[in-house]
Design a protein around this motif. Structure first.
Motif, mmCIF file in Angstrom:
data_model
loop_
_atom_site.group_PDB
_atom_site.id
_atom_site.type_symbol
_atom_site.label_atom_id
_atom_site.label_comp_id
_atom_site.label_asym_id
_atom_site.label_seq_id
_atom_site.Cartn_x
_atom_site.Cartn_y
_atom_site.Cartn_z
ATOM 1 N N VAL A 153 19.577 -54.439 -38.633
ATOM 2 C CA VAL A 153 19.967 -55.579 -39.465
ATOM 3 C C VAL A 153 20.515 -56.684 -38.568
ATOM 4 O O VAL A 153 21.321 -56.415 -37.665
ATOM 5 C CB VAL A 153 21.033 -55.172 -40.509
ATOM 6 C CG1 VAL A 153 21.469 -56.381 -41.328
ATOM 7 C CG2 VAL A 153 20.493 -54.084 -41.427
ATOM 8 N N TYR A 154 20.076 -57.909 -38.815
ATOM 9 C CA TYR A 154 20.488 -59.067 -38.016
ATOM 10 C C TYR A 154 21.343 -59.988 -38.869
ATOM 11 O O TYR A 154 20.884 -60.502 -39.900
ATOM 12 C CB TYR A 154 19.254 -59.806 -37.476
ATOM 13 C CG TYR A 154 18.475 -58.963 -36.490
ATOM 14 C CD1 TYR A 154 18.709 -59.068 -35.125
ATOM 15 C CD2 TYR A 154 17.526 -58.050 -36.932
ATOM 16 C CE1 TYR A 154 18.002 -58.290 -34.207
ATOM 17 C CE2 TYR A 154 16.823 -57.262 -36.034
ATOM 18 C CZ TYR A 154 17.065 -57.383 -34.678
ATOM 19 O OH TYR A 154 16.384 -56.603 -33.781
ATOM 20 N N ASN A 155 22.574 -60.196 -38.432
ATOM 21 C CA ASN A 155 23.560 -60.965 -39.184
ATOM 22 C C ASN A 155 23.662 -62.400 -38.656
ATOM 23 O O ASN A 155 23.190 -62.725 -37.578
ATOM 24 C CB ASN A 155 24.922 -60.272 -39.095
ATOM 25 C CG ASN A 155 25.948 -60.895 -40.027
ATOM 26 O OD1 ASN A 155 25.599 -61.470 -41.059
ATOM 27 N ND2 ASN A 155 27.210 -60.805 -39.654
ATOM 28 N N LYS A 156 24.317 -63.260 -39.456
ATOM 29 C CA LYS A 156 24.577 -64.671 -39.153
ATOM 30 C C LYS A 156 23.299 -65.500 -39.194
ATOM 31 O O LYS A 156 23.094 -66.424 -38.410
ATOM 32 C CB LYS A 156 25.275 -64.814 -37.801
ATOM 33 C CG LYS A 156 26.571 -63.993 -37.702
ATOM 34 C CD LYS A 156 27.306 -64.197 -36.392
ATOM 35 C CE LYS A 156 28.534 -63.295 -36.312
ATOM 36 N NZ LYS A 156 29.294 -63.446 -35.061
ATOM 37 N N ALA A 157 22.427 -65.162 -40.166
ATOM 38 C CA ALA A 157 21.182 -65.905 -40.327
ATOM 39 C C ALA A 157 21.438 -67.341 -40.753
ATOM 40 O O ALA A 157 20.552 -68.196 -40.623
ATOM 41 C CB ALA A 157 20.290 -65.203 -41.354
ATOM 42 N N ASP A 158 22.639 -67.629 -41.271
ATOM 43 C CA ASP A 158 22.959 -68.988 -41.682
ATOM 44 C C ASP A 158 23.186 -69.911 -40.493
ATOM 45 O O ASP A 158 23.209 -71.133 -40.649
ATOM 46 C CB ASP A 158 24.217 -68.986 -42.555
ATOM 47 C CG ASP A 158 25.403 -68.347 -41.852
ATOM 48 O OD1 ASP A 158 25.242 -67.190 -41.382
ATOM 49 O OD2 ASP A 158 26.464 -68.973 -41.771
ATOM 50 N N ARG A 159 23.320 -69.340 -39.296
ATOM 51 C CA ARG A 159 23.638 -70.144 -38.114
ATOM 52 C C ARG A 159 22.483 -70.250 -37.132
ATOM 53 O O ARG A 159 22.610 -70.883 -36.079
ATOM 54 C CB ARG A 159 24.861 -69.544 -37.403
ATOM 55 C CG ARG A 159 26.121 -69.630 -38.249
ATOM 56 C CD ARG A 159 27.248 -68.819 -37.670
ATOM 57 N NE ARG A 159 27.548 -69.194 -36.284
ATOM 58 C CZ ARG A 159 28.465 -68.569 -35.543
ATOM 59 N NH1 ARG A 159 29.151 -67.565 -36.071
ATOM 60 N NH2 ARG A 159 28.672 -68.950 -34.296
ATOM 61 N N THR A 160 21.360 -69.623 -37.436
ATOM 62 C CA THR A 160 20.222 -69.684 -36.521
ATOM 63 C C THR A 160 18.951 -69.331 -37.277
ATOM 64 O O THR A 160 18.993 -68.829 -38.396
ATOM 65 C CB THR A 160 20.418 -68.703 -35.354
ATOM 66 O OG1 THR A 160 19.336 -68.841 -34.432
ATOM 67 C CG2 THR A 160 20.466 -67.268 -35.838
ATOM 68 N N ASP A 161 17.816 -69.567 -36.650
ATOM 69 C CA ASP A 161 16.525 -69.211 -37.230
ATOM 70 C C ASP A 161 16.094 -67.882 -36.631
ATOM 71 O O ASP A 161 15.633 -67.816 -35.497
ATOM 72 C CB ASP A 161 15.483 -70.285 -36.914
ATOM 73 C CG ASP A 161 14.114 -69.934 -37.486
ATOM 74 O OD1 ASP A 161 14.056 -68.996 -38.301
ATOM 75 O OD2 ASP A 161 13.123 -70.585 -37.098
ATOM 76 N N GLY A 162 16.250 -66.827 -37.389
ATOM 77 C CA GLY A 162 15.887 -65.505 -36.875
ATOM 78 C C GLY A 162 14.691 -64.931 -37.595
ATOM 79 O O GLY A 162 14.560 -63.717 -37.687
ATOM 80 N N SER A 163 13.825 -65.783 -38.108
ATOM 81 C CA SER A 163 12.722 -65.332 -38.945
ATOM 82 C C SER A 163 11.748 -64.433 -38.206
ATOM 83 O O SER A 163 11.036 -63.653 -38.818
ATOM 84 C CB SER A 163 11.977 -66.542 -39.525
ATOM 85 O OG SER A 163 11.529 -67.377 -38.474
ATOM 86 N N ALA A 164 11.734 -64.506 -36.869
ATOM 87 C CA ALA A 164 10.760 -63.719 -36.117
ATOM 88 C C ALA A 164 11.288 -62.327 -35.775
ATOM 89 O O ALA A 164 10.581 -61.527 -35.167
ATOM 90 C CB ALA A 164 10.380 -64.440 -34.830
#
Length: 460
Positions: free
Chosen positions: A345-356
């Protein structure tokens, strides 16, 4: 006095929870409670009718005014005579009533009940089978509405009826097989004419269906142990708070704020999830002090025993070499965890583009992605949307059904051989039948019964 002899003693206990309440109940059970009724009530009681009046002390004065109900054997919860005294729910009043019962019942050997002894007597007197008796405790302990409803179904006999139906089908097949053992020249013809293989296949399929329902019921009862793991300051405490909907764990930008495990139970679709936020993981040499090292050791202990492990990553630090190295160390150690239990699980998606990224993306801060995480956790547990037919079950029930399925599989192998040996076939059917009987208590070791009923509350 032997345990067997104690089972015939009249017993009494306070049947309501400790503390103050509007109503409290003192319950007695035994073969003949007339001396108790005469002493406390002073007059016969009409069966199954509530009688209001004084509940008397030894000198005839009233301890309290309340209701008395008499349930003559065998039409009672325990199958014995049962007397219930309903008084005001103050602890002093109930203790006085309990003491008065013991005093008045001394002539008949009345004693204080042990935990679960009322329900144990209901089982021994064939008022409940073992699965129903366990459902009594499960209904009391239910932590979600779905668990309570499922426990109620089991108490009503839904699970027992399924098990009994399976057992009956196995018994019918056993009768055919064992009757044929006396005529060895007819063995192969028997398998064909009686469609033994077809019957066995149908029974095995039915066992798998009930096993699936039991797994769901066990999950409702026991819940799923989930551990949040990862480096310090990746948002584990924030995620715990977001899932729980409350500020349970302290959250600061300072790495290592969580020094020990913090646990909370939530529910998702009626399934209890026991979530543990652990101390941040990093190399022991990087730990700031002994307290942090102890916290990390406890984190690994929690990970080892978890049903699901959420490995939380910080999207904002994925490009930092030190962070990457530390994550790699944790990943290496997590190789010991069953991949089916591990969730990236990858957190802090509101602060970066982690779509990949290959894993679930979320923001513990905004709540984005939490629903997907909840669903993923349920999938890890093997949960399916709860149908109305789900009944509560325990780990021992699931294990018994698995043993039954294993013996049926071996029976199938014997039946499939060209020179099928019916004695081996019959033995595997017997063992499968025995495994089912352990669920309802028709075949159970005494130590198992003691372990089950000792976990009940006193008065039940």
């Amino acid at each position: 006095m032997s345990d067997l002899a104690r089972l015939h003693d009249p017993i009494v206990a306070i049947a309501t929870a400790p503390g103050r309440g509007a109503v409290g109940i003192v319950r007695a059970s035994g073969r003949d409670l007339r001396p108790l009724i005469d002493a406390l009530i002073g007059a016969p009681l009409k069966p199954r009718h509530a009688h209001y009046g004084p509940l008397r002390a030894a000198d005839g004065s009233a301890i309290d005014h309340g209701l008395a109900l008499h349930f003559p054997a065998p039409h009672s919860y325990t199958g014995e005579d049962v007397l219930e005294l309903q008084a005001h729910g103050g602890p002093v009043v109930l203790q006085l009533l309990l003491a008065r019962c013991l005093e008045a019942g001394a002539s008949i050997g009345l004693r204080v009940a042990e935990p679960g002894e009322f329900t144990q007597r209901a089982f021994l007197n064939d008022k409940l089978d073992l699965a129903q008796a366990e459902a009594v405790a499960d209904l009391i302990d239910a932590s979600t509405e779905a668990a309570a409803r499922s426990a109620s179904r089991s108490l009503g006999g839904a699970f027992s009826h399924e098990v009994d139906a399976l057992a009956e089908r196995i018994v019918r097949l056993r009768m055919l097989v064992e009757a044929t053992l006396d005529f060895p020249e007819e063995e192969i013809d028997f398998l064909e004419k009686a469609d033994a293989r077809g019957q066995l296949s149908a029974i095995a399929s039915a066992v798998q269906r009930v096993l699936g329902q039991a797994r769901q019921g066990a999950l409702l009862r026991e819940g799923l142990r989930v551990v949040l793991a990862g480096q310090p300051n990746v948002g584990k405490s924030s995620l715990l708070n977001a899932l729980a909907g409350a500020e349970l764990a302290i959250v600061t930008p300072i790495a290592g704020t969580t020094r020990d495990r913090v646990s909370e139970t939530i529910q998702i679709q009626g399934v209890p999830l026991h979530i543990t936020d652990t101390a941040g993981l990093r190399d022991d040499a990087a730990a700031s002090d002994e307290v942090e090292r102890i916290g990390m050791a406890r984190s690994w202990e929690s990970i080892a025993s978890a049903d699901a492990v959420v490995f939380l990553h910080d999207l904002t630090r994925l490009d930092e070499p030190a962070y990457q190295a530390a994550d790699a160390q944790i990943s290496e150690r997590l190789r010991q965890v069953d991949p089916a239990r591990l969730l990236q699980v990858y957190n802090k998606a509101d602060r970066t583009d982690g779509s990949a990224r290959d894993g679930l993306l979320l923001s513990a801060k905004t709540g984005a992605g939490l629903d997907a995480l909840r669903q993923a956790l349920l999938e890890r547990a093997g949960w399916q949307a709860a149908p109305e037919g789900v009944f509560i079950a325990r780990t021992r029930h699931v294990q018994a059904l698995r043993r039954c399925a294993e013996h049926l599989a071996l029976a199938t192998e014997h039946a499939a051989q060209a020179d099928a040996q019916l004695d081996l076939f019959a033995e595997e059917l017997r063992l499968a039948h025995q495994a089912l009987q352990q669920i309802t208590g028709r075949f159970s070791a005494d130590d198992l019964l003691g372990e089950i009923f000792s976990r009940f509350c006193i008065g039940k």
